[in-house]
Design a protein around this motif. Structure first.
Motif, PDB file in Angstrom:
ATOM      1  N   SER A 109       0.813  -1.220   0.000  1.00  0.00           N
ATOM      2  CA  SER A 109       0.000   0.000   0.000  1.00  0.00           C
ATOM      3  C   SER A 109       0.847   1.271   0.000  1.00  0.00           C
ATOM      4  N   ASP A 110       2.125   1.165   0.404  1.00  0.00           N
ATOM      5  CA  ASP A 110       3.020   2.321   0.343  1.00  0.00           C
ATOM      6  C   ASP A 110       3.482   2.606  -1.080  1.00  0.00           C
ATOM      7  N   HIS A 111       3.332   1.627  -1.965  1.00  0.00           N
ATOM      8  CA  HIS A 111       3.896   1.742  -3.306  1.00  0.00           C
ATOM      9  C   HIS A 111       2.852   1.738  -4.413  1.00  0.00           C
ATOM     10  N   VAL A 112       1.681   1.169  -4.152  1.00  0.00           N
ATOM     11  CA  VAL A 112       0.572   1.205  -5.102  1.00  0.00           C
ATOM     12  C   VAL A 112      -0.575   1.887  -4.376  1.00  0.00           C
ATOM     13  N   ARG A 113      -0.924   3.086  -4.789  1.00  0.00           N
ATOM     14  CA  ARG A 113      -1.866   3.890  -4.008  1.00  0.00           C
ATOM     15  C   ARG A 113      -2.667   4.807  -4.941  1.00  0.00           C
ATOM     16  N   ARG A 114      -3.789   5.264  -4.449  1.00  0.00           N
ATOM     17  CA  ARG A 114      -4.582   6.226  -5.208  1.00  0.00           C
ATOM     18  C   ARG A 114      -4.179   7.625  -4.759  1.00  0.00           C
ATOM     19  N   ARG A 115      -3.891   8.483  -5.712  1.00  0.00           N
ATOM     20  CA  ARG A 115      -3.465   9.841  -5.402  1.00  0.00           C
ATOM     21  C   ARG A 115      -4.615  10.623  -4.810  1.00  0.00           C
ATOM     22  N   GLU A 116      -4.425  11.074  -3.580  1.00  0.00           N
ATOM     23  CA  GLU A 116      -5.462  11.850  -2.901  1.00  0.00           C
ATOM     24  C   GLU A 116      -5.318  13.324  -3.258  1.00  0.00           C
ATOM     25  N   GLY A 117      -6.409  14.062  -3.181  1.00  0.00           N
ATOM     26  CA  GLY A 117      -6.338  15.493  -3.442  1.00  0.00           C
ATOM     27  C   GLY A 117      -7.521  15.949  -4.274  1.00  0.00           C
ATOM     28  N   PRO A 118      -7.425  17.180  -4.849  1.00  0.00           N
ATOM     29  CA  PRO A 118      -8.524  17.726  -5.642  1.00  0.00           C
ATOM     30  C   PRO A 118      -8.853  16.844  -6.832  1.00  0.00           C
ATOM     31  N   GLY A 119     -10.054  17.007  -7.359  1.00  0.00           N
ATOM     32  CA  GLY A 119     -10.474  16.231  -8.518  1.00  0.00           C
ATOM     33  C   GLY A 119      -9.575  16.459  -9.716  1.00  0.00           C
ATOM     34  N   CYS A 120      -9.635  15.520 -10.652  1.00  0.00           N
ATOM     35  CA  CYS A 120      -8.760  15.553 -11.825  1.00  0.00           C
ATOM     36  C   CYS A 120      -9.653  15.384 -13.050  1.00  0.00           C
ATOM     37  N   ALA A 121     -10.328  16.457 -13.456  1.00  0.00           N
ATOM     38  CA  ALA A 121     -11.357  16.340 -14.481  1.00  0.00           C
ATOM     39  C   ALA A 121     -10.818  16.430 -15.901  1.00  0.00           C
ATOM     40  N   SER A 122      -9.716  17.139 -16.103  1.00  0.00           N
ATOM     41  CA  SER A 122      -9.262  17.426 -17.458  1.00  0.00           C
ATOM     42  C   SER A 122      -7.813  17.000 -17.668  1.00  0.00           C
ATOM     43  N   ARG A 123      -7.375  17.099 -18.931  1.00  0.00           N
ATOM     44  CA  ARG A 123      -5.989  16.807 -19.253  1.00  0.00           C
ATOM     45  C   ARG A 123      -5.054  17.746 -18.508  1.00  0.00           C
ATOM     46  N   GLY A 124      -5.433  19.027 -18.421  1.00  0.00           N
ATOM     47  CA  GLY A 124      -4.612  19.987 -17.692  1.00  0.00           C
ATOM     48  C   GLY A 124      -4.477  19.639 -16.225  1.00  0.00           C
ATOM     49  N   ASP A 125      -5.572  19.148 -15.616  1.00  0.00           N
ATOM     50  CA  ASP A 125      -5.516  18.719 -14.214  1.00  0.00           C
ATOM     51  C   ASP A 125      -4.548  17.553 -14.054  1.00  0.00           C
ATOM     52  N   LEU A 126      -4.610  16.606 -15.004  1.00  0.00           N
ATOM     53  CA  LEU A 126      -3.714  15.448 -14.954  1.00  0.00           C
ATOM     54  C   LEU A 126      -2.255  15.891 -15.039  1.00  0.00           C
ATOM     55  N   TRP A 127      -1.970  16.817 -15.947  1.00  0.00           N
ATOM     56  CA  TRP A 127      -0.597  17.304 -16.094  1.00  0.00           C
ATOM     57  C   TRP A 127      -0.114  17.973 -14.805  1.00  0.00           C
ATOM     58  N   GLN A 128      -1.013  18.691 -14.126  1.00  0.00           N
ATOM     59  CA  GLN A 128      -0.623  19.345 -12.872  1.00  0.00           C
ATOM     60  C   GLN A 128      -0.311  18.319 -11.789  1.00  0.00           C
ATOM     61  N   VAL A 129      -1.115  17.258 -11.721  1.00  0.00           N
ATOM     62  CA  VAL A 129      -0.883  16.227 -10.702  1.00  0.00           C
ATOM     63  C   VAL A 129       0.454  15.536 -10.930  1.00  0.00           C
ATOM     64  N   VAL A 130       0.738  15.134 -12.176  1.00  0.00           N
ATOM     65  CA  VAL A 130       1.997  14.429 -12.425  1.00  0.00           C
ATOM     66  C   VAL A 130       3.193  15.376 -12.298  1.00  0.00           C
ATOM     67  N   SER A 131       2.991  16.659 -12.560  1.00  0.00           N
ATOM     68  CA  SER A 131       4.072  17.629 -12.350  1.00  0.00           C
ATOM     69  C   SER A 131       4.449  17.680 -10.876  1.00  0.00           C
ATOM     70  N   LYS A 132       3.446  17.664 -10.011  1.00  0.00           N
ATOM     71  CA  LYS A 132       3.721  17.681  -8.568  1.00  0.00           C
ATOM     72  C   LYS A 132       4.405  16.385  -8.133  1.00  0.00           C
ATOM     73  N   LEU A 133       3.946  15.253  -8.663  1.00  0.00           N
ATOM     74  CA  LEU A 133       4.587  13.980  -8.335  1.00  0.00           C
ATOM     75  C   LEU A 133       6.047  13.967  -8.788  1.00  0.00           C
ATOM     76  N   MET A 134       6.303  14.553  -9.946  1.00  0.00           N
ATOM     77  CA  MET A 134       7.671  14.583 -10.470  1.00  0.00           C
ATOM     78  C   MET A 134       8.602  15.337  -9.530  1.00  0.00           C
ATOM     79  N   SER A 135       8.069  16.298  -8.795  1.00  0.00           N
ATOM     80  CA  SER A 135       8.902  17.132  -7.919  1.00  0.00           C
ATOM     81  C   SER A 135       9.097  16.534  -6.531  1.00  0.00           C
ATOM     82  N   GLU A 136       8.361  15.451  -6.208  1.00  0.00           N
ATOM     83  CA  GLU A 136       8.425  14.874  -4.862  1.00  0.00           C
ATOM     84  C   GLU A 136       9.464  13.760  -4.790  1.00  0.00           C
ATOM     85  N   HIS A 137      10.318  13.784  -3.776  1.00  0.00           N
ATOM     86  CA  HIS A 137      11.330  12.753  -3.596  1.00  0.00           C
ATOM     87  C   HIS A 137      10.688  11.427  -3.167  1.00  0.00           C
TER      88      HIS A 137
END
Length: 431
Positions: A82-110
């Motif tokens: 569960s530490d490695h396969v998880r559902r990303r919590e947070g605001p809704g992800c309705a559009s392509r732009g929302d998806l890009w923002q979520v993965v951008s944040k993930l890319m910046s997290e160690h």
């Protein structure tokens, strides 16, 4: 990695681990976009499926211990899927732009170094019912080719892939063996071609922060092949990709009188060979530096010039020569460090552009077909833009990654690359 100590990180993997900092996370990200389903993908089903297959990849349940004189792989205590396969919590992800923002944040997290260095984050559903998985894998664990193997072994549903013709897709056969005299004669020429060409200041030579901004675009692989085959010297798919990037950068950076005549790109070259184990991870990359002719207005001439340059470098085996050089210099630490600084200088190249072959056939996750597969690699200090491509079932997905504080509006570059592709396709008659 020696036979006596198989859990010690290789010199390449340890070097990559050492690059991590407050602003460098050290991982790659593969964005897996799934077709719409009748409902959200079941997280527990996905966890079970992944957990059952982890035994094929021992590194997936190990962490890196840096407490000793050399970093080593050790078993992770209290491993929880569960530490490695998880559902990303947070605001809704309705559009392509929302998806890009979520993965951008993930890319910046160690990634957490107390755990194995990978995660699968389930994102969505989007407004159209699609879901996505952001797969992050630390570069100390896997390079581009071995990251694809990792996904094949633990994430894709079991599938049949056509047998490769002579070698696994994307892997280079071992180069012919040369005598020490031949190597002594070949090495200086390779170094001269690839290094020591200090150019003008790169437009991407900027300090970077920990922030990341991602954008993505696609191109059909059959058309990229057709464009290459239409040229007199039959350019490769990678040559066509570099030409598309060159056209996009020409538009994005501006093509007026003050525009750059060329921009030097570092192109990673995989040296994974046919005789290694299919499940082997780790890094085995070299590179070649290629001038992108931004000053050339004709798209076909840009492609032909790139093809001529890459063909020469491959014929002379520059990537193999540099790989051997840096590993030989590893015995003299100060000399190796000086050589690495030279190779990574912003005056030696402006940006890195990688291309990794992914699944040749359609693949799925928990019964949901993968519609798109993208790759993203992070920028580096004084190299504020990184471009990565990966193929999947006839579609090439391209990921662009920047630090938005250093280089904003990368989405406009993605659009410029789409225009560049259309221009090259039309000019070649491959519509």
């Amino acid at each position: 990695m020696t036979r006596e100590d198989p859990d010690r990180l290789s010199a390449d993997d340890a070097t990559i681990l050492g690059l991590e900092s407050a602003v460098i996370t050290g991982h790659t990200l593969k964005l897996v976009v799934l077709e719409p389903g009748s409902g959200p993908l079941d997280l527990e089903t996905l966890r079970t499926a992944v957990a059952e297959r982890l035994s094929s990849q021992p590194r997936a349940m190990q962490r890196i211990d840096t407490s000793g004189p050399e970093p080593r792989w050790v078993e992770a205590t209290a491993f929880e899927i569960s530490d490695h396969v998880r559902r990303r919590e947070g605001p809704g992800c309705a559009s392509r732009g929302d998806l890009w923002q979520v993965v951008s944040k993930l890319m910046s997290e160690h990634l957490d170094h107390e755990r194995p260095l990978w995660t699968f984050d389930l994102i969505g559903p989007l407004g159209d019912g699609r879901e996505a998985i952001a797969a992050r894998i630390h570069h100390a664990m896997a390079d581009g080719i071995s990251a694809v193997r990792f996904l094949d072994d633990v994430l894709w549903d079991p599938h049949l892939e056509p047998p490769p013709r002579g070698k696994r897709p994307g892997l280079r056969a071992a180069s012919p063996q040369h005598s020490r005299v031949d190597e002594a004669l070949r090495m200086p020429a390779a170094v001269h071609r690839e290094l020591g060409h200090r150019g003008s200041r790169s437009p991407f030579d900027r300090p970077i922060s920990a922030a990341r901004e991602l954008a993505f675009t696609v191109a059909p692989l059959p058309e990229l092949k057709a464009i290459g085959a239409s040229r007199p010297t039959r350019a490769t798919v990678n040559d066509v990709l570099l030409a598309i990037v060159a056209g996009g950068l020409r538009s994005w950076l501006g093509a007026g009188e003050a525009a750059l005549p060329h921009l030097r790109a570092q192109v990673p070259v995989s040296l994974h060979h046919r005789d290694e184990g299919a499940g082997e991870l780790g890094n085995r990359d070299s590179f070649m530096n290629v001038d992108l002719p931004l000053g050339e207005a004709d798209p076909l001439t840009r492609l032909d010039r790139i093809n001529a340059e890459t063909s020469k470098r491959k014929l002379l085996d520059d990537a193999e020569e540099l790989f051997d050089l840096f590993h030989a210099l590893g015995r003299v630490k100060r000399v190796e460090e000086a050589a690495q600084r030279l190779a990574g200088s912003a005056r030696e190249f402006s940006l890195s552009i990688s291309n990794v072959p992914g699944p040749r056939v359609p693949v799925s996750v928990s019964g949901r077909r993968v519609e798109r597969l993208f790759s993203s690699s992070e920028p580096a200090a004084h190299h504020a833009l990184r471009i990565s491509a990966i193929s999947c079932a006839g579609i090439v997905g391209v990921g662009l990654c920047t630090d938005p504080e250093a280089l904003p509006d990368v989405a406009r570059l993605a659009e410029a690359m789409e225009d560049s592709y259309a221009e090259l396709r039309d000019a070649s008659g491959c519509r």
